[in-house]
Design a protein around this motif. Sequence first.
Motif, mmCIF file in Angstrom:
data_model
loop_
_atom_site.group_PDB
_atom_site.id
_atom_site.type_symbol
_atom_site.label_atom_id
_atom_site.label_comp_id
_atom_site.label_asym_id
_atom_site.label_seq_id
_atom_site.Cartn_x
_atom_site.Cartn_y
_atom_site.Cartn_z
ATOM 1 N N GLN A 1 22.997 -1.018 39.781
ATOM 2 C CA GLN A 1 22.953 -0.029 40.466
ATOM 3 C C GLN A 1 21.854 1.228 40.110
ATOM 4 N N ILE A 2 21.425 0.769 39.113
ATOM 5 C CA ILE A 2 20.315 2.015 38.413
ATOM 6 C C ILE A 2 19.144 1.306 38.422
ATOM 7 N N SER A 3 18.143 1.927 39.061
ATOM 8 C CA SER A 3 16.686 1.450 38.990
ATOM 9 C C SER A 3 15.950 2.194 38.176
ATOM 10 N N LEU B 1 29.442 9.321 30.399
ATOM 11 C CA LEU B 1 28.677 9.080 31.471
ATOM 12 C C LEU B 1 27.743 7.842 31.216
ATOM 13 N N TRP B 2 27.378 7.709 30.025
ATOM 14 C CA TRP B 2 26.404 6.383 29.807
ATOM 15 C C TRP B 2 27.216 5.423 29.929
ATOM 16 N N ARG B 3 28.348 5.261 29.433
ATOM 17 C CA ARG B 3 29.306 3.957 29.321
ATOM 18 C C ARG B 3 29.491 3.596 30.800
ATOM 19 N N ASP B 4 29.643 4.641 31.762
ATOM 20 C CA ASP B 4 30.108 4.361 33.230
ATOM 21 C C ASP B 4 29.032 4.042 33.921
ATOM 22 N N LEU B 5 27.844 4.497 33.672
ATOM 23 C CA LEU B 5 26.468 4.205 34.382
ATOM 24 C C LEU B 5 26.071 2.607 33.737
ATOM 25 N N SER B 6 26.188 2.567 32.365
ATOM 26 C CA SER B 6 25.778 1.134 31.848
ATOM 27 C C SER B 6 26.726 -0.121 32.453
#
Length: 71
Positions: free
Chosen positions: A27-29, A17-22
């Motif tokens: 897109q992440i505030s 999940l972290w790799r995908d989000l980062s």
Amino acid sequence: MLSALTPNEKLAAMDILWRDLSATPSQISSPDWHGDVLANRINNPSSEPRMEIDAAFADVRERLDAGRAKD
């Protein structure tokens, strides 16, 4: 269900999940309190000596390992 996963499986899922989000940080505030913490640290720097980055990573790893050993 998450409760059915082992701790290692949960860590692996969190890593995925972290790799995908980062991959798309724009897109992440960050929550507002992050800015508050950063401003406080800038305005009130620590009197502790700074650690070299390798030493800081080693310190974090030791703390994580110690926490995992308690489980």
